[in-house]
Write a protein that holds these residues in place. Sequence first.
Motif, PDB file in Angstrom:
ATOM      1  N   GLY A 134       0.848  -1.184   0.000  1.00 50.31           N
ATOM      2  CA  GLY A 134       0.000   0.000   0.000  1.00 50.31           C
ATOM      3  C   GLY A 134       0.883   1.233   0.000  1.00 50.31           C
ATOM      4  O   GLY A 134       2.107   1.136   0.131  1.00 50.31           O
ATOM      5  N   ARG A 135       0.251   2.386  -0.148  1.00 53.94           N
ATOM      6  CA  ARG A 135       0.996   3.636  -0.099  1.00 53.94           C
ATOM      7  C   ARG A 135       0.097   4.734   0.446  1.00 53.94           C
ATOM      8  O   ARG A 135      -1.127   4.630   0.414  1.00 53.94           O
ATOM      9  N   ILE A 136       0.727   5.775   0.969  1.00 53.20           N
ATOM     10  CA  ILE A 136       0.041   6.990   1.407  1.00 53.20           C
ATOM     11  C   ILE A 136       0.770   8.167   0.772  1.00 53.20           C
ATOM     12  O   ILE A 136       1.997   8.213   0.740  1.00 53.20           O
ATOM     13  N   ARG A 137      -0.016   9.107   0.291  1.00 56.47           N
ATOM     14  CA  ARG A 137       0.579  10.351  -0.194  1.00 56.47           C
ATOM     15  C   ARG A 137      -0.204  11.518   0.400  1.00 56.47           C
ATOM     16  O   ARG A 137      -1.336  11.358   0.856  1.00 56.47           O
ATOM     17  N   ILE A 138       0.411  12.663   0.389  1.00 56.74           N
ATOM     18  CA  ILE A 138      -0.248  13.864   0.902  1.00 56.74           C
ATOM     19  C   ILE A 138      -1.222  14.360  -0.165  1.00 56.74           C
ATOM     20  O   ILE A 138      -0.817  14.663  -1.291  1.00 56.74           O
ATOM     21  N   ALA A 139      -2.505  14.420   0.192  1.00 51.92           N
ATOM     22  CA  ALA A 139      -3.528  14.910  -0.726  1.00 51.92           C
ATOM     23  C   ALA A 139      -3.707  16.412  -0.543  1.00 51.92           C
ATOM     24  O   ALA A 139      -3.862  17.155  -1.504  1.00 51.92           O
ATOM     25  N   PRO A 162     -17.193  -2.921   2.878  1.00 56.23           N
ATOM     26  CA  PRO A 162     -17.412  -3.411   4.249  1.00 56.23           C
ATOM     27  C   PRO A 162     -16.120  -3.512   5.068  1.00 56.23           C
ATOM     28  O   PRO A 162     -16.123  -3.230   6.272  1.00 56.23           O
ATOM     29  N   PHE A 163     -15.019  -3.871   4.427  1.00 55.62           N
ATOM     30  CA  PHE A 163     -13.724  -3.927   5.120  1.00 55.62           C
ATOM     31  C   PHE A 163     -13.365  -2.550   5.678  1.00 55.62           C
ATOM     32  O   PHE A 163     -12.997  -2.414   6.849  1.00 55.62           O
ATOM     33  N   TYR A 164     -13.473  -1.521   4.857  1.00 51.63           N
ATOM     34  CA  TYR A 164     -13.117  -0.175   5.295  1.00 51.63           C
ATOM     35  C   TYR A 164     -14.124   0.387   6.292  1.00 51.63           C
ATOM     36  O   TYR A 164     -13.741   1.106   7.221  1.00 51.63           O
ATOM     37  N   GLU A 165     -15.402   0.057   6.127  1.00 48.40           N
ATOM     38  CA  GLU A 165     -16.404   0.521   7.094  1.00 48.40           C
ATOM     39  C   GLU A 165     -16.103  -0.029   8.489  1.00 48.40           C
ATOM     40  O   GLU A 165     -16.275   0.685   9.485  1.00 48.40           O
ATOM     41  N   LYS A 166     -15.628  -1.255   8.578  1.00 49.34           N
ATOM     42  CA  LYS A 166     -15.256  -1.831   9.882  1.00 49.34           C
ATOM     43  C   LYS A 166     -14.093  -1.078  10.506  1.00 49.34           C
ATOM     44  O   LYS A 166     -13.886  -1.147  11.714  1.00 49.34           O
ATOM     45  N   ARG A 167     -13.333  -0.369   9.687  1.00 49.33           N
ATOM     46  CA  ARG A 167     -12.204   0.432  10.182  1.00 49.33           C
ATOM     47  C   ARG A 167     -12.605   1.901  10.334  1.00 49.33           C
ATOM     48  O   ARG A 167     -11.753   2.773  10.424  1.00 49.33           O
ATOM     49  N   ASP A 168     -13.913   2.167  10.342  1.00 46.78           N
ATOM     50  CA  ASP A 168     -14.477   3.506  10.587  1.00 46.78           C
ATOM     51  C   ASP A 168     -14.324   4.488   9.438  1.00 46.78           C
ATOM     52  O   ASP A 168     -14.392   5.705   9.643  1.00 46.78           O
ATOM     53  N   TYR A 169     -14.136   3.990   8.233  1.00 45.00           N
ATOM     54  CA  TYR A 169     -14.183   4.861   7.055  1.00 45.00           C
ATOM     55  C   TYR A 169     -15.647   5.011   6.665  1.00 45.00           C
ATOM     56  O   TYR A 169     -16.433   4.077   6.814  1.00 45.00           O
ATOM     57  N   VAL A 170     -16.005   6.208   6.172  1.00 44.38           N
ATOM     58  CA  VAL A 170     -17.378   6.458   5.739  1.00 44.38           C
ATOM     59  C   VAL A 170     -17.380   6.823   4.259  1.00 44.38           C
ATOM     60  O   VAL A 170     -16.465   7.476   3.753  1.00 44.38           O
ATOM     61  N   ILE A 171     -18.424   6.403   3.569  1.00 43.92           N
ATOM     62  CA  ILE A 171     -18.569   6.670   2.140  1.00 43.92           C
ATOM     63  C   ILE A 171     -18.864   8.155   1.935  1.00 43.92           C
ATOM     64  O   ILE A 171     -19.705   8.726   2.621  1.00 43.92           O
ATOM     65  N   THR A 172     -18.183   8.747   0.958  1.00 48.54           N
ATOM     66  CA  THR A 172     -18.368  10.181   0.681  1.00 48.54           C
ATOM     67  C   THR A 172     -18.700  10.466  -0.779  1.00 48.54           C
ATOM     68  O   THR A 172     -18.693  11.631  -1.186  1.00 48.54           O
ATOM     69  N   LYS A 225      -4.774  14.578   9.908  1.00 49.34           N
ATOM     70  CA  LYS A 225      -6.054  14.693  10.624  1.00 49.34           C
ATOM     71  C   LYS A 225      -7.120  13.798  10.000  1.00 49.34           C
ATOM     72  O   LYS A 225      -8.103  13.457  10.642  1.00 49.34           O
ATOM     73  N   LYS A 226      -6.912  13.448   8.729  1.00 52.94           N
ATOM     74  CA  LYS A 226      -7.913  12.673   7.998  1.00 52.94           C
ATOM     75  C   LYS A 226      -7.209  11.822   6.944  1.00 52.94           C
ATOM     76  O   LYS A 226      -6.185  12.234   6.399  1.00 52.94           O
ATOM     77  N   LEU A 227      -7.785  10.659   6.670  1.00 53.48           N
ATOM     78  CA  LEU A 227      -7.344   9.827   5.564  1.00 53.48           C
ATOM     79  C   LEU A 227      -8.502   9.665   4.588  1.00 53.48           C
ATOM     80  O   LEU A 227      -9.652   9.481   5.001  1.00 53.48           O
ATOM     81  N   LYS A 228      -8.181   9.743   3.302  1.00 52.53           N
ATOM     82  CA  LYS A 228      -9.149   9.509   2.243  1.00 52.53           C
ATOM     83  C   LYS A 228      -8.669   8.309   1.439  1.00 52.53           C
ATOM     84  O   LYS A 228      -7.474   8.008   1.405  1.00 52.53           O
ATOM     85  N   LEU A 229      -9.610   7.639   0.779  1.00 48.14           N
ATOM     86  CA  LEU A 229      -9.256   6.546  -0.118  1.00 48.14           C
ATOM     87  C   LEU A 229     -10.386   6.310  -1.098  1.00 48.14           C
ATOM     88  O   LEU A 229     -11.515   6.737  -0.869  1.00 48.14           O
ATOM     89  N   ASN A 230     -10.069   5.666  -2.194  1.00 49.88           N
ATOM     90  CA  ASN A 230     -11.071   5.217  -3.156  1.00 49.88           C
ATOM     91  C   ASN A 230     -11.118   3.702  -3.038  1.00 49.88           C
ATOM     92  O   ASN A 230     -10.188   3.014  -3.468  1.00 49.88           O
ATOM     93  N   GLU A 283      -3.495  -0.892   9.764  1.00 52.91           N
ATOM     94  CA  GLU A 283      -3.007  -0.393  11.063  1.00 52.91           C
ATOM     95  C   GLU A 283      -1.640   0.255  10.904  1.00 52.91           C
ATOM     96  O   GLU A 283      -1.385   1.330  11.463  1.00 52.91           O
ATOM     97  N   CYS A 284      -0.773  -0.375  10.140  1.00 54.15           N
ATOM     98  CA  CYS A 284       0.564   0.180   9.907  1.00 54.15           C
ATOM     99  C   CYS A 284       0.459   1.533   9.204  1.00 54.15           C
ATOM    100  O   CYS A 284       1.111   2.510   9.601  1.00 54.15           O
ATOM    101  N   MET A 285      -0.384   1.623   8.190  1.00 51.61           N
ATOM    102  CA  MET A 285      -0.529   2.863   7.436  1.00 51.61           C
ATOM    103  C   MET A 285      -1.196   3.949   8.279  1.00 51.61           C
ATOM    104  O   MET A 285      -0.780   5.116   8.241  1.00 51.61           O
ATOM    105  N   GLU A 286      -2.205   3.588   9.044  1.00 55.17           N
ATOM    106  CA  GLU A 286      -2.886   4.577   9.895  1.00 55.17           C
ATOM    107  C   GLU A 286      -1.977   5.054  11.020  1.00 55.17           C
ATOM    108  O   GLU A 286      -1.993   6.239  11.375  1.00 55.17           O
ATOM    109  N   ASP A 287      -1.165   4.162  11.581  1.00 57.06           N
ATOM    110  CA  ASP A 287      -0.203   4.584  12.617  1.00 57.06           C
ATOM    111  C   ASP A 287       0.784   5.594  12.045  1.00 57.06           C
ATOM    112  O   ASP A 287       1.112   6.594  12.693  1.00 57.06           O
ATOM    113  N   TYR A 288       1.246   5.332  10.836  1.00 56.61           N
ATOM    114  CA  TYR A 288       2.143   6.280  10.167  1.00 56.61           C
ATOM    115  C   TYR A 288       1.452   7.638  10.018  1.00 56.61           C
ATOM    116  O   TYR A 288       2.032   8.686  10.304  1.00 56.61           O
TER     117      TYR A 288
END
Length: 142
Positions: A58-63, A114-124, A102-107, A90-95
């Motif tokens: 996986g990867r994270i970039r500054i949006a 359902p996987f992401y909803e269990k991790r408290d992501y909400v559809i936008t 303050k916030k993470l976004k993803l597509n 967990e590794c990516m969120e800890d980073y």
Amino acid sequence: MVFAKIVETEKEYDDAIYIRRKVFVEEQDVPLHLELDEYDMKATHFVAYDGDTPFGAGRIRIAEPTIGKVERVCILPEYRGKKLGNLMMECMEDYAKDHQFKKLKLNAQSHAIPFYEKRDYVITSPEFLEAGIPHRAMEKEL
């Protein structure tokens, strides 16, 4: 031992790209030029291992300032269904927390919502196609 980590070496980067190619390009038929993009050089990459064998990436970039974009999260088929996607996230969120996001976004691919909803992501967003695959935008306050 199973673990996920920030990519720190060329070999770890190569391992992460190998996993992405296996999952997105070979399994899901995403064109290579879309999978490997201009953001790879700017992003922070992550890789997961079972001993010496890579199985996740996986990867994270500054949006935007204080907002991270989680991208290219994938697990090899033989490792799915074992809660190892949570290890990766967990590794990516800890980073992200350690770097004052303050916030993470993803597509999310629609089947993975359902996987992401269990991790408290909400559809936008409504559903949209990305690389020919149905997705929905999601986000999580940290």
